[in-house]
Design an enzyme around this catalytic site. Structure first.
Site, short mmCIF file in Angstrom:
data_model
loop_
_atom_site.label_atom_id
_atom_site.label_comp_id
_atom_site.label_asym_id
_atom_site.label_seq_id
_atom_site.Cartn_x
_atom_site.Cartn_y
_atom_site.Cartn_z
N ASP A 139 0.86 -1.17 0.00
CA ASP A 139 0.00 0.00 0.00
C ASP A 139 0.90 1.23 0.00
OD1 ASP A 139 -2.24 1.73 0.61
OD2 ASP A 139 -3.19 0.01 1.55
N ASP B 298 -3.27 4.79 -2.09
CA ASP B 298 -4.28 5.41 -1.23
C ASP B 298 -4.77 6.73 -1.83
OD1 ASP B 298 -5.42 5.08 1.54
OD2 ASP B 298 -4.53 7.06 1.80
N GLU C 214 -6.79 3.46 -5.31
CA GLU C 214 -8.00 3.73 -4.54
C GLU C 214 -8.54 5.04 -5.10
OE1 GLU C 214 -9.89 4.51 -0.13
OE2 GLU C 214 -8.02 5.45 -0.69
N HIS D 158 -11.23 -2.52 4.07
CA HIS D 158 -11.06 -2.23 5.49
C HIS D 158 -11.74 -0.94 5.93
CE1 HIS D 158 -8.15 0.05 3.31
NE2 HIS D 158 -7.91 0.78 4.37
N ASP D 159 -12.36 -0.25 5.00
CA ASP D 159 -13.03 1.02 5.34
C ASP D 159 -14.54 0.93 5.29
OD1 ASP D 159 -10.60 2.42 5.53
OD2 ASP D 159 -10.59 2.86 3.39
C1 NOJ Z 1 -8.09 5.44 2.60
C2 NOJ Z 1 -7.68 4.29 3.47
O1 NOJ Z 1 -8.21 3.11 2.91
C3 NOJ Z 1 -8.18 4.58 4.86
O2 NOJ Z 1 -8.10 3.47 5.71
C4 NOJ Z 1 -7.41 5.75 5.37
O3 NOJ Z 1 -7.92 6.12 6.64
C5 NOJ Z 1 -7.51 6.95 4.44
N1 NOJ Z 1 -7.38 6.62 3.04
C6 NOJ Z 1 -6.42 7.92 4.75
O4 NOJ Z 1 -5.18 7.38 4.38
#
Ligand code: NOJ
Length: 536
Positions: free
Chosen positions: A105, A207, A271, A333-334
């Site tokens: 990542d 990210d 992402e 994971h979000d």
């Molecule tokens: C996206 C990530 O997937 C998340 O977990 C993170 O908190 C934010 N970007 C900030 O990096």
């Protein structure tokens, strides 16, 4: 809609399946309750058995863990509780021996406030690295330089009393945004990419890669309208100037040139939380010279209903440039896990969601636990670890429910950690959902996932064939893959009967139907899905 030509000789990341690992929650090898790299090495058998081709690890780089790894204080170091460089090297080699590539990542939008770059940058207005971050003077009334809102809530600006200027942070205050207009920042990241690629890393998930560069004039965002995304309406503003700026494409092209300079070429997975699908596909690049894969958030956020899902897939099929390739994700994971968000923890819906993901044209990216239909796990306030859960409970429980440890076995420690150890986040009901109990059960979600991946892998129509929507009742979604395969999912509470040409049902969510002959019609039960092979 018109079918696209089949892709032949596709690279591994097009043919294959990717699997996201959240390392702190995958497997703990040393009994400290925190998953680690050695734990992943110990569980490679599971991933090989499942048939995945690549794993993406959420950050393993050094971090004070304000945002659990997404606040990086050293991009070229390994977080001590995750392991060492020797573990990274061993993981890459052991995975390679199983034909599994390792992606890491990359977090380029921001660093930790404890990164030495920021420590220098904030030290004075004339500091060597002052311009590496986004600093701006207060407004005449002392207020923030503009109206931008952090995606974690509140103003995106914090005044630093040492130098009386504000710094920008699109997330936590402890995650200052880098200034991607600065050439030295770009060069520093070129080196970071090369550092890991040289170690044998197969690529990066990047990210929030669509927001790294901001409007050079720091203009105010306009107010949100009723047509804007739910998020923009929540923040009261359209993200016009703090993300998706045209110049971001130059940076991604630069990364792509680096990825392409390696043999085999490295893979860039973005992402890309972009609502407008026409804008999303631009991240592949006009000359297919940007991201290989771009995560599709409208798909993840869609209702689990045939018209909504079909429309997004058809739109992506028609918008994606000819050589570019979609990616399909149901959990990460979000976001609430697919088993809960799409399937409401109903086993029929979980199975049909898995069959759908593995049946689409594009790379499926599954999240650890999807393969056993793991749902969100309620985490009580004293156990919350995610800063968002801590801040917003009880309005929002944060992201801990989708980050709980992988339930490997129904036993003390869950097969995740030692029997006496306390996992960093709690388990759910280990008896109800775990890998071991599903492993040898031919009716399980896990064996279904394994068999769907295997069929996809051995069938060119399924890994590389075109997508074509076929007519069906509104609640049912039917599509052709390549020349001979047809996937049908009934996303409703009522049975449905479809006309089909002669063929054979290869894999169904009701495994008792595998191999069934199809002679002109096919009846699907409520929330049933099938992959069929037509005779001609
Ligand atoms: C996206 C990530 O997937 C998340 O977990 C993170 O908190 C934010 N970007 C900030 O990096």
């Amino acid at each position: 809609m018109t079918a696209r030509p089949d892709t032949t000789e596709a690279p591994w990341w097009k043919r294959g399946v990717l699997y996201q690992i959240y390392p702190r929650s995958f497997a703990d090898s040393n009994g400290d309750g925190i998953g680690d790299l050695r734990g992943i090495i110990n569980r490679l058998d599971h991933l090989e058995w499942l048939g995945v081709d690549g794993i993406w690890l959420s950050p393993i780089t050094v971090s004070p863990n304000a945002d659990w790894g997404y606040d990086v204080s050293d991009y070229c170091g390994v977080q001590p509780d995750q392991g060492t460089f020797a573990d990274v090297d061993e993981l890459i080699a052991a995975a390679r021996a199983r034909h599994i590539r390792v992606l890491l990542d990359l977090v380029p939008n921001h660093t930790s406030d404890q990164h030495e770059w920021f420590v220098d940058s904030r030290s004075s207005r004339t500091a060597r690295l002052r311009d590496w971050y986004v600093w701006a003077d207060p407004k005449p009334d002392g207020g923030a330089p503009n109206n931008w809102v952090s995606s974690f809530g509140g103003s995106a600006w914090t005044l630093d009393p040492r130098t009386d200027q504000y710094y920008l942070h699109n997330h936590l205050r402890s995650q200052p945004d880098l200034n991607w207009w600065n050439e030295d920042v770009r060069n520093a990241f070129d080196d970071i990419l090369r550092f890991w690629f040289d170690r044998g890393v197969a690529g990066f998930r990047i990210d929030v890669c669509n927001i790294i560069i901001k409007d050079a004039e720091l203009r105010d965002n306009p107010p949100a309208t009723a047509h804007d995304s739910a998020e923009e309406q929540l923040y009261g503003q359209r993200s016009v100037y703090n993300g998706n700026r045209p110049e971001v494409h130059e940076v991604i092209q630069r990364w792509r040139r680096i990825a392409d300079s390696y043999e085999p070429p490295r893979v860039l997975v973005g992402e890309t939380p972009v609502e407008d699908l026409a804008k999303l596909v631009e991240y592949h690049g006009r000359a297919n010279d940007e991201l290989h894969l771009a995560f599709n958030f409208p798909f993840i956020s869609a209702a689990f209903e045939a018209p909504a899902m079909r429309k997004i897939v058809e739109d992506i099929e028609s918008l994606t440039p000819p050589d570019a390739w979609p990616a399909w994700v149901g959990s990460n994971h979000d976001m609430s896990r697919l088993a809960t968000r799409w399937a409401n923890d109903d086993p029929r819906k979980i199975r049909v969601a898995l069959l759908m993901l593995f049946g689409l044209r594009g790379t499926p990216v599954i999240y650890q636990g999807d393969e056993i239909g793991l749902g969100d796990i309620a985490v009580d306030p004293p156990d919350l670890r995610d800063p968002l859960g801590v801040s917003y409970w009880p309005h929002y429980a944060g992201r801990d429910p989708m980050r709980t440890p992988m339930p490997w076995r129904h036993e003390p420690g869950g097969g995740f950690t030692d029997a006496g150890a306390t996992p960093w986040l709690p388990f759910g009901d280990l008896a109800a959902c775990n890998v071991a109990s599903q492993h040898d059960d031919p009716q399980s979600a896990l064996v279904l996932a394994r068999d769907l991946i295997a069929l996809r892998k051995q069938t060119p129509d399924l890994h590389s064939g075109s997508y074509e929507s076929l007519p069906s009742p509104a609640d049912v979604w039917v599509w052709r893959r390549g020349t001979r395969f047809v996937v049908a999912v009934n996303l409703s509470d009522r049975p449905a009967t479809l006309d089909v040409t002669e063929g054979r049902l290869r894999i169904g969510t009701n495994r008792g139907r595998d191999g069934e002959l199809l002679l002109g019609s096919l009846t699907l039960d409520a929330w049933e899905g099938v992959v069929t092979e037509m005779a001609y």
